[in-house]
Each structure stands twice: as structure tokens, then as C-alpha cells.
Design a protein around this motif. Structure first.
Motif, PDB file in Angstrom:
ATOM      1  N   PRO A  88       1.750  -2.559   1.292  1.00 29.78           N
ATOM      2  CA  PRO A  88       1.035  -1.321   1.644  1.00 29.78           C
ATOM      3  C   PRO A  88       0.910  -1.130   3.150  1.00 29.78           C
ATOM      4  CG  PRO A  88      -0.235  -2.629   0.063  1.00 29.78           C
ATOM      5  CD  PRO A  88       0.947  -3.453   0.449  1.00 29.78           C
ATOM      6  N   MET A  89       0.656  -2.237   3.876  1.00 34.94           N
ATOM      7  CA  MET A  89       0.318  -2.088   5.289  1.00 34.94           C
ATOM      8  C   MET A  89       0.892  -3.247   6.101  1.00 34.94           C
ATOM      9  SD  MET A  89      -3.194  -1.176   7.217  1.00 34.94           S
ATOM     10  CE  MET A  89      -3.870  -0.430   5.836  1.00 34.94           C
ATOM     11  N   LEU A  90       1.555  -2.924   7.209  1.00 31.16           N
ATOM     12  CA  LEU A  90       2.039  -3.964   8.138  1.00 31.16           C
ATOM     13  C   LEU A  90       1.754  -3.493   9.551  1.00 31.16           C
ATOM     14  CD1 LEU A  90       5.622  -5.030   6.885  1.00 31.16           C
ATOM     15  CD2 LEU A  90       3.592  -6.486   7.018  1.00 31.16           C
ATOM     16  N   VAL A  91       0.773  -4.100  10.178  1.00 29.63           N
ATOM     17  CA  VAL A  91       0.398  -3.719  11.541  1.00 29.63           C
ATOM     18  C   VAL A  91       0.301  -4.993  12.375  1.00 29.63           C
ATOM     19  CG1 VAL A  91      -1.371  -2.629  12.991  1.00 29.63           C
ATOM     20  CG2 VAL A  91      -0.841  -1.669  10.740  1.00 29.63           C
ATOM     21  N   ALA A  92       0.825  -4.928  13.585  1.00 24.75           N
ATOM     22  CA  ALA A  92       0.870  -6.116  14.452  1.00 24.75           C
ATOM     23  C   ALA A  92      -0.404  -6.268  15.269  1.00 24.75           C
ATOM     24  CB  ALA A  92       2.055  -6.000  15.409  1.00 24.75           C
ATOM     25  N   PHE A  97       6.327 -12.029   7.414  1.00 23.96           N
ATOM     26  CA  PHE A  97       4.950 -12.131   6.942  1.00 23.96           C
ATOM     27  C   PHE A  97       4.745 -11.619   5.522  1.00 23.96           C
ATOM     28  CE2 PHE A  97       4.625 -11.856  11.617  1.00 23.96           C
ATOM     29  CZ  PHE A  97       4.170 -13.137  11.823  1.00 23.96           C
ATOM     30  N   GLY A  98       5.838 -11.371   4.811  1.00 24.64           N
ATOM     31  CA  GLY A  98       5.744 -11.081   3.387  1.00 24.64           C
ATOM     32  C   GLY A  98       4.858  -9.910   3.054  1.00 24.64           C
ATOM     33  N   ALA A  99       3.923 -10.138   2.155  1.00 25.57           N
ATOM     34  CA  ALA A  99       3.141  -9.037   1.593  1.00 25.57           C
ATOM     35  C   ALA A  99       2.199  -8.402   2.603  1.00 25.57           C
ATOM     36  CB  ALA A  99       2.359  -9.527   0.396  1.00 25.57           C
ATOM     37  N   GLY A 100       2.021  -9.054   3.727  1.00 23.91           N
ATOM     38  CA  GLY A 100       1.160  -8.462   4.745  1.00 23.91           C
ATOM     39  C   GLY A 100      -0.304  -8.471   4.328  1.00 23.91           C
ATOM     40  N   SER A 101      -1.114  -7.837   5.145  1.00 21.92           N
ATOM     41  CA  SER A 101      -2.538  -7.760   4.810  1.00 21.92           C
ATOM     42  C   SER A 101      -3.075  -6.510   5.475  1.00 21.92           C
ATOM     43  CB  SER A 101      -3.258  -9.003   5.344  1.00 21.92           C
ATOM     44  OG  SER A 101      -3.498  -8.852   6.714  1.00 21.92           O
ATOM     45  N   PRO A 122      -3.198   1.300  -1.678  1.00 23.71           N
ATOM     46  CA  PRO A 122      -4.583   1.261  -1.165  1.00 23.71           C
ATOM     47  C   PRO A 122      -4.644   1.506   0.337  1.00 23.71           C
ATOM     48  CG  PRO A 122      -3.772  -0.969  -1.578  1.00 23.71           C
ATOM     49  CD  PRO A 122      -2.681  -0.026  -2.019  1.00 23.71           C
ATOM     50  N   THR A 123      -4.204   2.686   0.763  1.00 27.76           N
ATOM     51  CA  THR A 123      -4.227   3.093   2.178  1.00 27.76           C
ATOM     52  C   THR A 123      -4.935   4.445   2.238  1.00 27.76           C
ATOM     53  OG1 THR A 123      -2.109   4.222   1.944  1.00 27.76           O
ATOM     54  CG2 THR A 123      -2.022   1.932   2.684  1.00 27.76           C
ATOM     55  N   PRO A 124      -5.337   4.898   3.426  1.00 27.70           N
ATOM     56  CA  PRO A 124      -6.152   6.127   3.484  1.00 27.70           C
ATOM     57  C   PRO A 124      -5.528   7.326   2.764  1.00 27.70           C
ATOM     58  CG  PRO A 124      -6.229   4.999   5.585  1.00 27.70           C
ATOM     59  CD  PRO A 124      -5.263   4.226   4.731  1.00 27.70           C
ATOM     60  N   ASP A 125      -4.205   7.552   2.892  1.00 26.78           N
ATOM     61  CA  ASP A 125      -3.631   8.694   2.159  1.00 26.78           C
ATOM     62  C   ASP A 125      -2.726   8.259   1.008  1.00 26.78           C
ATOM     63  OD1 ASP A 125      -1.137   8.029   3.247  1.00 26.78           O
ATOM     64  OD2 ASP A 125      -1.252   9.531   4.839  1.00 26.78           O
ATOM     65  N   GLY A 126      -2.706   6.960   0.714  1.00 23.51           N
ATOM     66  CA  GLY A 126      -1.943   6.470  -0.444  1.00 23.51           C
ATOM     67  C   GLY A 126      -0.504   6.096  -0.129  1.00 23.51           C
ATOM     68  N   THR A 127      -0.009   6.468   1.085  1.00 24.14           N
ATOM     69  CA  THR A 127       1.377   6.099   1.412  1.00 24.14           C
ATOM     70  C   THR A 127       1.370   4.880   2.340  1.00 24.14           C
ATOM     71  OG1 THR A 127       1.522   7.631   3.303  1.00 24.14           O
ATOM     72  CG2 THR A 127       2.148   8.496   1.134  1.00 24.14           C
ATOM     73  N   CYS A 128       2.526   4.210   2.422  1.00 19.86           N
ATOM     74  CA  CYS A 128       2.589   2.942   3.158  1.00 19.86           C
ATOM     75  C   CYS A 128       2.340   3.151   4.655  1.00 19.86           C
ATOM     76  CB  CYS A 128       3.968   2.307   2.983  1.00 19.86           C
ATOM     77  SG  CYS A 128       4.166   1.582   1.366  1.00 19.86           S
ATOM     78  N   VAL A 129       1.694   2.175   5.249  1.00 22.93           N
ATOM     79  CA  VAL A 129       1.345   2.233   6.673  1.00 22.93           C
ATOM     80  C   VAL A 129       2.171   1.196   7.422  1.00 22.93           C
ATOM     81  CG1 VAL A 129      -0.504   1.765   8.333  1.00 22.93           C
ATOM     82  CG2 VAL A 129      -0.979   3.120   6.278  1.00 22.93           C
ATOM     83  N   ARG A 130       2.788   1.638   8.515  1.00 21.10           N
ATOM     84  CA  ARG A 130       3.597   0.739   9.338  1.00 21.10           C
ATOM     85  C   ARG A 130       3.238   0.902  10.810  1.00 21.10           C
ATOM     86  NH1 ARG A 130       4.073  -1.024   5.165  1.00 21.10           N
ATOM     87  NH2 ARG A 130       5.895  -1.413   3.873  1.00 21.10           N
TER      88      ARG A 130
END
Ligand code: NAD
Length: 332
Positions: free
Chosen positions: A287-291, A123-127, A215-223
Motif C-alpha cells: 500500500p505504501m512505500l515512503v523513504a 523492503f518488501g511489504a513496506g509499512s 488502507p491509504t487516505p484515498d484508497g490508492t497506493c502511495v509512493r
């Protein structure tokens, strides 16, 4: 007669946990693995290990001729996103050649069911929104591309030969067998939770956190961290669902955790702070990849048993503490 499965890559992290789940319910399993990144000791007791490479077409053919097989589960692959950016053609050629040859061999040997380890890297860059099966396939790496191509190859295997398949897109597999039989041991380790645990246990230098200005709540990547035993359970359910037709499922917990949240959880569960420093962003990290895993839940009743981060980290930590050298023999 009981069910019988051939599992490529069954000596690896996700494969070994799935083999254990198949054995636990009484199925027979043969593992084909070249032990390039997996471990002999990770193959659960009760499975037969055939040490061999997918590149050995004659060997694969000979093994498949020992059928009948209820299904082939295909975990074995090159699977490092970063490495695939350095060696794109090696990744494309290896994963595609091995996968397509295996699919063709399954058709020749009248295997009717196939399960592919696919990936969120499709899914590449994610959303920002949870990613469901309708999201556009737009791989951000040759690794992701190789899995997208294999999913396409499976469509043709079904259209032309009637081979039914499940493409299971794992998000971030993590954790360890809650009974303590199996765990995660990659070399080099690239997955966040074992890296953070090893930093906390003083087994590696401080951890680099790649970027805190996303651009995440604490600035680090979300998985989306999904427990490996929940993934194993998803394989069993997907296999049963194949009676009704082919499926593609996105597999995650549906909740994102940032790098700093993982560091906090590990530090709290270990009872000591995790040494870490902020480093520059790494190219290509979305920044963010959530299923969004609603489809497999609706269609098979799958529910992650380890829905919260502490449960996932806790099992990984227990295994790392009990096996400081992973599956390897400690140096004398
Ligand atoms: N771990 C994750 O978070 C994750 C996420 C998405 C997708 N996946 C996919 O799941 C699968 C399993 O991942 P993993 O983390 O368990 O990897 P792993 O490296 O632990 O396991 C892969 C296994 O395949 C074997 N293998 C590799 N190439 C082979 C070949 N040519 N012939 C025979 N055996 C070979 C290795 O020895 C190893 O035992 C991979 O296909 C990976 O792309 C993993």
C-alpha cells in the motif's frame, strides 16, 4: 589529473542523469552499456560510450584495464519487479552474476570505490512509517532479492579486499533533467508518471489504476517520487562520503503521493483530465512505500531540490512534450 569514472548503464534513465552531473562538474566519464533498455542519444555529450554487455567478461576486463578509475558506478541491471516474478532465476542469475563479476573485476584492477543502484524493493511489504536504513531487508520479489544479494556481496568485497561502496536505495525515480537535455524513455514503460502523462496527452489509452481499496487516505497506493536529478546529486555526495567509509542510503523525498494525487497533478499541469479507470489490485503491490532519508541528509548535506510533486511532474511533462517519441526517431 581530473576524476574519472566508469558508469555501467549510463545510457539509461538514472545513469544518464548521473553521467550529466559528473560531466557538469568536470569529471571524465566512460559509459558501458549494451543499449538493451537504454539509448545512445541519452549518453550526454562529453562521455565516451562503449557499447558492450556486462556478460562479456573479457570486454569488461579490457575496459577496466584502461584505469585508473576513481570509482565504478553500477546502474545496469534487469529492473522490472513484475517481470522478475515471471522469470525469477533469470533475474537472480543475471543481476547477481553481472554484479559479482564486475565487483571481482574492480578488485583485480585496483578500483577502490563502487556505487550500486539499489532499490526500495529490498523492503518488501513496506509499512506505513517512512522506511529508514534500519528497516528489515525482506525483498518481495526476485528483483529486490538480487539487489539485496549484491549489497551483501559488497560487504564481503570490503571485508576481504577493502573495496568501499555506496548502496543507494532509490524509491521511485521520476522527473527529467530541468535543463531539458535528458528524460525518461522505457519500453515498455512501467513507471507511473510517464504513463499518466502519456494518457493525458492521448498517446495511450486510459490508465488502469490498480486498486482503490488500500488502507491509504484515498484508497490508492502511495509512493515516494524522487527527482532523478536529486538522485544524481546523491551519487556525487555519496562518492565524496566514501572517503570516510562505505555507506547505505535510502533515497526518497520522504513524502508519499497516491496514484490519484499523481493523476490530479498531471491533469492540472497538462490542463486536461487524465482518462483512467479503477482496475483490480495487482499482486505484490504494498500500500505504501515512503523513504526516511535522514541519514544521507545528515552525513552529506543532501537535500532534494524537487521536494514537491508538481516540480517532478513538470520536468517530466516538459520532456515528454518536447520528445513525443522519447529518444527514438519518429516513424516516417
Ligand atoms: N528507475 C527507478 O525508479 C529505480 C528505482 C530503484 C532502483 N533502480 C535501479 O537503478 C538502475 C537504473 O534504473 P533505470 O530506471 O535507469 O533503468 P534503465 O533500464 O533506464 O537503465 C539501465 C541501463 O543499463 C543498460 N543495461 C542493462 N543490462 C545491461 C547489461 N547486461 N550490460 C550492459 N548494459 C546493460 C541498459 O541498456 C540501460 O541503459 C537499475 O539498476 C535499477 O534496478 C531504478
Amino acid at each position: 589529473m581530473g576524476r574519472r569514472y566508469l558508469v555501467t548503464g549510463g545510457a539509461g534513465f538514472v545513469g544518464s542523469h548521473t553521467v550529466a552531473a559528473l560531466l557538469d562538474r568536470g569529471d571524465a566519464v566512460v559509459v558501458l552499456d549494451d543499449l538493451s533498455t537504454g539509448h545512445r542519444a541519452a549518453v550526454p555529450d562529453g562521455a565516451r560510450l562503449v557499447v558492450g554487455a556486462l556478460e562479456d567478461a573479457a570486454g569488461v576486463d579490457a575496459l577496466l584495464s584502461e584505469g585508473p578509475w576513481d570509482a565504478v558506478l553500477h546502474f545496469a541491471a534487469l529492473s522490472l519487479v513484475g517481470e522478475s516474478m515471471q522469470a525469477p532465476y533469470r533475474y537472480l542469475a543475471t543481476n547477481l552474476d553481472n554484479g559479482v563479476r564486475l565487483i571481482a573485476a574492480c578488485v583485480r584492477h585496483d578500483v577502490r570505490r563502487f556505487v550500486l543502484s539499489s532499490t526500495a524493493a529490498l523492503f518488501g511489504a513496506g509499512s506505513d512509517a517512512p522506511i529508514d536504513e534500519e528497516a528489515a531487508i525482506d525483498p518481495g520479489s526476485p528483483y529486490g532479492e538480487s539487489k539485496a544479494m549484491l549489497e551483501r556481496a559488497l560487504l564481503w568485497a570490503e571485508r576481504v579486499h577493502g573495496l568501499r561502496s555506496a548502496s543507494l536505495r532509490y524509491f521511485n525515480a521520476a522527473g527529467a533533467d530541468p535543463a531539458g537535455r535528458l528524460g525518461e524513455d522505457h519500453a515498455p514503460e512501467t513507471h507511473l508518471i510517464p504513463l499518466v502523462i502519456d494518457a493525458a496527452l492521448g498517446r495511450r489509452p486510459e490508465l488502469a489504476v490498480f486498486g482503490d481499496d488500500y488502507p491509504t487516505p484515498d484508497g490508492t497506493c502511495v509512493r515516494d517520487y524522487v527527482h532523478v536529478s536529486d538522485l544524481a546529486d546523491a551519487h556525487l555526495r555519496a562518492l565524496a562520503r566514501l572517503d570516510q567509509g562505505s555507506v547505505r542510503y535510502n533515497l526518497g523525498n520522504g513524502r508519499g503521493h497516491s496514484v490519484l494525487q499523481v493523476i490530479e497533478a498531471v491533469g492540472r499541469l497538462c490542463g486536461r483530465p487524465v482518462p483512467h479507470r479503477i482496475a483490480p489490485r495487482r499482486a505484490g503491490d504494498p500500500p505504501m512505500l515512503v523513504a526516511a532519508s535522514g541519514r544521507i541528509m545528515r552525513e552529506t548535506g543532501w537535500q532534494p531540490r524537487f521536494a514537491d510533486l508538481d516540480g517532478i511532474v513538470g520536468t517530466a511533462l516538459a520532456w515528454r512534450e518536447a520528445h513525443p517519441h522519447g529518444y527514438r526517431t519518429p516513424p516516417a
